[in-house]
Design a protein around this motif. Sequence first.
Motif, PDB file in Angstrom:
ATOM      1  N   HIS A 147       0.767  -1.179   0.043  1.00 54.65           N
ATOM      2  CA  HIS A 147       0.043   0.153   0.119  1.00 54.65           C
ATOM      3  C   HIS A 147       1.048   1.309   0.025  1.00 54.65           C
ATOM      4  O   HIS A 147       0.913   2.014   1.131  1.00 54.65           O
ATOM      5  N   VAL A 186      -0.912  -3.963  -5.280  1.00 58.58           N
ATOM      6  CA  VAL A 186      -2.191  -3.130  -5.426  1.00 58.58           C
ATOM      7  C   VAL A 186      -2.948  -3.669  -4.429  1.00 58.58           C
ATOM      8  O   VAL A 186      -3.237  -4.981  -3.950  1.00 58.58           O
ATOM      9  N   PHE A 191      -7.640   0.480  -2.675  1.00 57.36           N
ATOM     10  CA  PHE A 191      -8.337   0.507  -3.815  1.00 57.36           C
ATOM     11  C   PHE A 191      -9.917   0.981  -3.522  1.00 57.36           C
ATOM     12  O   PHE A 191     -10.438   1.535  -4.375  1.00 57.36           O
ATOM     13  N   TYR A 200      -3.423   4.548  -7.954  1.00 57.77           N
ATOM     14  CA  TYR A 200      -2.712   3.363  -8.402  1.00 57.77           C
ATOM     15  C   TYR A 200      -2.698   3.727  -9.847  1.00 57.77           C
ATOM     16  O   TYR A 200      -1.832   3.099 -10.524  1.00 57.77           O
ATOM     17  N   ILE A 204       1.066   2.951 -11.524  1.00 54.97           N
ATOM     18  CA  ILE A 204       1.502   1.803 -12.063  1.00 54.97           C
ATOM     19  C   ILE A 204       2.170   2.038 -13.324  1.00 54.97           C
ATOM     20  O   ILE A 204       3.246   1.682 -13.584  1.00 54.97           O
ATOM     21  N   LEU A 217      -1.211  -8.581  -5.973  1.00 53.52           N
ATOM     22  CA  LEU A 217      -2.699  -8.198  -5.447  1.00 53.52           C
ATOM     23  C   LEU A 217      -2.553  -8.561  -4.013  1.00 53.52           C
ATOM     24  O   LEU A 217      -2.565  -9.758  -3.553  1.00 53.52           O
ATOM     25  N   MET A 234      -9.006  -5.058  -9.280  1.00 49.65           N
ATOM     26  CA  MET A 234      -7.727  -4.673  -9.448  1.00 49.65           C
ATOM     27  C   MET A 234      -7.093  -5.400 -10.507  1.00 49.65           C
ATOM     28  O   MET A 234      -6.188  -4.533 -11.381  1.00 49.65           O
ATOM     29  N   LEU A 238      -5.057  -3.394 -13.895  1.00 49.07           N
ATOM     30  CA  LEU A 238      -3.741  -3.906 -14.247  1.00 49.07           C
ATOM     31  C   LEU A 238      -3.734  -4.235 -15.667  1.00 49.07           C
ATOM     32  O   LEU A 238      -2.579  -3.969 -16.552  1.00 49.07           O
TER      33      LEU A 238
END
Length: 261
Positions: A147, A186, A191, A200, A204, A217, A234, A238
């Motif tokens: 995180h 992630v 999130f 994020y 990313i 994850l 999530m 990605l």
Amino acid sequence: MNYYDQHLHTFLSFDSEETFEHYLEHRPTFLVATDHFDLANAGTGFKDDIPNYHQLSEKINQLQPQTATTILKGIEIGVVPGQESMIMDYLATHPYDLKLVSIHQNGRFDYMDDQVLTMDKFKVATMYFDQMLQVLKSFPDGHILTHFEYGLRRFDFSAQELEEHFEATLRQIFELVIQRELAFEVNAKSFGRYRNAPLYEYAIPLYQSLGGKLFTLGSDAHVAQDYRLLFPEMSQLLRKFDVNQLVVFQGNERYLTDLPH
């Protein structure tokens, strides 16, 4: 190998009462609890919160013959600069299959404490990212950086604000993550609950632009019903950035797995 949740907590954490048995009801191929290790934890009155290793070992020995799930040992290490040698001494005699590296508190306050609301949000974020950078330089262990925006959760930050005020520091952080072959997590709480998906979405591609390829994850579950929390959502984020595989860590070994649906 199917991807399994690499960030969850049990009764061995100071902030959870969940059991291994309840997580096993999900029938994962592997189960690894990553319970909190925080020395002089500002969030609990500066106590040393150390998961009971003997109790962990006994629980695994009890459950392993009863389940087809392989149960591994994990830990989430909250690091404050100055604690590195004490943490490394502990890890030298308490081996784990998975080690998460986290920044939760700075020796004075936890970044989730109400105290931060009396402070300028940019000052708090600067302290947080500077601490993360220092820890990545001085603490040599770990598999996953968790995180990345934990210290920003009590505020409203936009991706534009991260770019304008913190991109230089984040570049240094991600360069160290890549250099050390850590994975970038992630986090489902970030999130979903804290609505930081846009952060994020900014971080990313920045991490990727520097050569970053390792992603995980983590549900950050403290109750078993949150196991694999928001994994489809999530994963969808990605895939937007052409990420199709995640990494799992098992001691000195690491394996690439397909992104879950």
